[in-house]
Design a protein around this motif. Structure first.
Motif, short mmCIF file in Angstrom:
data_model
loop_
_atom_site.label_atom_id
_atom_site.label_comp_id
_atom_site.label_asym_id
_atom_site.label_seq_id
_atom_site.Cartn_x
_atom_site.Cartn_y
_atom_site.Cartn_z
N ILE A 48 0.85 -1.21 0.00
CA ILE A 48 0.00 0.00 0.00
C ILE A 48 0.88 1.26 0.00
O ILE A 48 0.64 2.19 -0.77
N TYR A 51 2.48 1.62 -3.40
CA TYR A 51 1.48 1.98 -4.41
C TYR A 51 1.15 3.48 -4.31
O TYR A 51 1.11 4.18 -5.32
N PHE A 56 1.49 8.91 -6.17
CA PHE A 56 1.60 10.33 -5.84
C PHE A 56 2.75 11.00 -6.61
O PHE A 56 2.68 12.19 -6.92
N PHE B 56 -7.46 11.10 -4.99
CA PHE B 56 -5.99 11.14 -5.08
C PHE B 56 -5.46 10.33 -6.28
O PHE B 56 -4.28 10.01 -6.34
N LYS B 57 -6.38 9.99 -7.19
CA LYS B 57 -6.02 9.26 -8.42
C LYS B 57 -5.49 7.84 -8.14
O LYS B 57 -4.74 7.31 -8.95
N LEU B 58 -5.88 7.27 -7.00
CA LEU B 58 -5.54 5.87 -6.73
C LEU B 58 -6.75 5.04 -7.19
O LEU B 58 -7.45 4.43 -6.39
N LYS B 59 -7.00 5.12 -8.52
CA LYS B 59 -8.29 4.64 -9.02
C LYS B 59 -8.47 3.13 -8.91
O LYS B 59 -9.59 2.66 -8.70
N LEU B 61 -7.49 1.12 -6.55
CA LEU B 61 -7.97 0.81 -5.20
C LEU B 61 -9.39 1.32 -4.99
O LEU B 61 -10.20 0.66 -4.33
N ARG B 338 -2.76 13.51 1.94
CA ARG B 338 -2.14 12.31 1.35
C ARG B 338 -1.67 11.35 2.43
O ARG B 338 -1.85 10.14 2.33
N ILE B 341 -4.63 9.53 3.87
CA ILE B 341 -5.28 8.51 3.04
C ILE B 341 -4.47 7.21 3.11
O ILE B 341 -5.05 6.11 3.12
N VAL B 342 -3.15 7.33 3.23
CA VAL B 342 -2.32 6.13 3.38
C VAL B 342 -2.62 5.46 4.73
O VAL B 342 -2.83 4.24 4.80
N LEU B 345 -5.98 3.79 4.52
CA LEU B 345 -5.94 2.54 3.74
C LEU B 345 -5.36 1.39 4.58
O LEU B 345 -5.90 0.27 4.56
N ILE B 346 -4.28 1.69 5.32
CA ILE B 346 -3.67 0.65 6.15
C ILE B 346 -4.65 0.22 7.25
O ILE B 346 -4.84 -0.97 7.49
N LEU B 349 -7.32 -1.99 5.76
CA LEU B 349 -6.86 -3.35 5.44
C LEU B 349 -6.73 -4.21 6.70
O LEU B 349 -7.21 -5.35 6.73
N VAL B 350 -6.12 -3.64 7.73
CA VAL B 350 -5.92 -4.40 8.98
C VAL B 350 -7.27 -4.76 9.59
O VAL B 350 -7.49 -5.91 10.03
#
Lengths: 101, 385
Positions: A48, A51, A56, B56-59, B61, B338, B341-342, B345-346, B349-350
């Motif tokens: 993640i 990615y 970015f 954020f253009k992480l399309k 995901l 940014r 958002i990371v 996401l983590i 997932l967890v």
């Protein structure tokens, strides 16, 4: 559980020793499963982060490296599932379900 | 054969297949009966993290998370419907419970977050509008139903045991109506009427936050606080402010030139910034309390559906910070968005993997026991034909 505990529980009979071996195998499998779970989770988290980093950094198009990092996330999740299956199967065999469920 | 009897079953002793399936059905029924009303926080969290990814253009995901969300939304709708029909008394009890009633507000927020997601990812505003009206009707029923039921209830708990951060989901639900209302153009509501409608929801949601957070902080400061009291929905203290910030940003962007919003634009911007600052203030505080809970007091992490109430604020903070950076024209803020958002996401997932553990174990246990049972019966038949 150590060997002396097994001896105390099951005695020194052949059946007792076999059961003790089976229990020890289960415990080892559970530990291996736990390690896989942690590794899988770490790999997925790393995927993640990579990615996001590659996406970015890109100005317009999503770079190939970002897509590859996504595969790393998938691999991590698969590892996690493998570890979880291994852990649970061993736990079921070790008759430890009461503790887990 | 009941659950306790099964857990005491020694290895090599196999149940009959019909009793095994009866046990499995009983176990499943118990899970549905005890289903937490706040489980829709799963959809809220997945939806907002997906929205953040898209922005954020992480399309890739964003679309994967959307697929998970659709599945989760309809599965939960089905489970809620089964619970309402089969376990009517437990379902009704929850509506007047100080601890669980506010969980029903997650249905509204989830519906609106899903609508926002559909509108953003697929530009399908017609379907988003359907979800908007469903959300609005549910908001009316839930808001006036739950608040009235709790007010007229005879036996009430003390503030120490009755209130928790989950109450603020009512603010999230209210603000989610405003967010979706700003993004689509619902029928019957146009121009200045729509602007006033959304403005009212935004302002009322802010006021509701002030009422509830006063009680929550009072509970924090003047009553004993155990690690078990600090349940994950306390992160909604921040999440409610984050969605209020997002609603303010959407309001400012969409109705900048429309009455009555245009007249009070500086007020909208100022209040939105205040909400964002409040959300930001909560983050170190909640983090420190989390360290105290798990680090100092050594409370073990174990999956609870309420953990979705922790993932949602992280995703929402990212999205609202990004929108605020656009509204106030401060590009540097988008870097903070940014980072979050990371983290979101983590956290997603967890939490998702932890959630998957229980059904995975149940499936493996069922399959392995059924297999061992059938093997045993086969061997018995072979020995005694």
């Amino acid at each position: 559980m150590v060997a002396s505990d097994f001896n105390a529980n099951y005695g020194n009979s052949v059946a007792g020793e076999k059961l003790a071996d089976e229990q020890l195998d289960s415990v080892k499998s559970m530990q291996a499963g736990k390690r896989l779970i942690i590794t899988g989770c770490a790999v997925a988290v790393l995927g993640i982060i990579l990615y996001c980093y590659f996406s970015f950094s890109a100005a317009f198009e999503v770079p190939a490296a970002a897509r590859e990092s996504l595969l790393l996330v998938g691999a991590g999740v698969v590892l996690w599932f493998w570890g979880a299956i291994k852990y649970f199967m061993a736990a079921i065999c070790a008759d430890a379900r009461e503790e887990l469920f | 054969m009941n659950d306790a009897a099964y857990s005491k079953l020694p290895i090599g002793c196999f149940p009959r297949e019909n009793s095994l399936s009866a046990w499995a059905s009983a176990k499943l029924a118990k899970r549905v009966e005890e289903l937490h009303p706040a489980y829709f926080a799963l959809v809220m969290a997945t939806g907002i993290v997906s929205t953040g990814c898209y922005l954020f253009k992480l399309k890739d995901l964003a679309f994967i998370l959307f697929a998970v969300n659709i599945l989760a939304y309809f599965s939960l709708c089905l489970l809620y419907a089964i619970r309402a029909i089969v376990f009517q008394s437990r379902f009704t009890e929850d509506w007047s419970s100080h601890k669980r009633a506010f969980g029903f507000f997650t249905v509204i927020a989830a519906t609106n977050v899903l609508g926002t997601q559909i509108n953003l990812l697929f530009h399908n505003w017609q379907l988003a509008e359907v979800l908007f009206w469903i959300g609005l009707v549910l908001w009316l029923v839930t808001t006036y139903g739950i608040f009235v039921l709790l007010i007229v209830k005879k036996d009430k708990p003390s503030i120490e045991t009755g209130i928790n951060g989950g109450w603020l989901v009512s603010v999230v639900a209210t603000e989610s109506i405003c967010v979706l209302g700003c993004q689509i153009n619902p029928h019957f509501l146009t121009g200045d009427v729509l602007a006033l409608f959304n403005l009212s929801f935004w302002l009322f949601g802010g006021m509701l936050y002030i009422w509830l957070i006063s009680l929550i902080v009072y509970r924090y400061m003047f009553f004993s606080f155990e690690p078990t009291d600090l349940i994950p929905p306390y992160w909604i203290n921040m999440g409610a402010m984050a969605i209020t910030t997002l609603a303010g940003c959407e309001l400012g962007k969409t109705f900048e030139a429309v009455e009555p919003v245009c007249q009070i634009m500086p007020f909208v911007k100022g209040l939105t910034t205040m909400y964002w600052a409040t959300a930001s203030w909560w983050i170190p505080m909640l983090f420190a309390l989390g360290v105290w809970r798990h680090g100092v007091k050594r409370l073990k992490f174990s999956y609870d559906p309420l953990y979705w109430g922790l993932v949602f604020p992280l995703g929402m903070y990212s999205v609202c910070t990004l929108k605020l950076s656009i509204l106030l024209n401060i590009p540097v803020l988008s870097n903070l968005a940014r980072v979050f958002i990371v983290i979101g996401l983590i956290a997603w997932l967890v939490t998702f993997l932890s959630m998957a553990k229980r059904p995975l174990f149940a499936c493996l246990f069922f399959v392995s026991t059924a297999w061992r049972s059938s093997q045993h019966q086969y061997n018995q038949k072979k020995e005694n034909p």
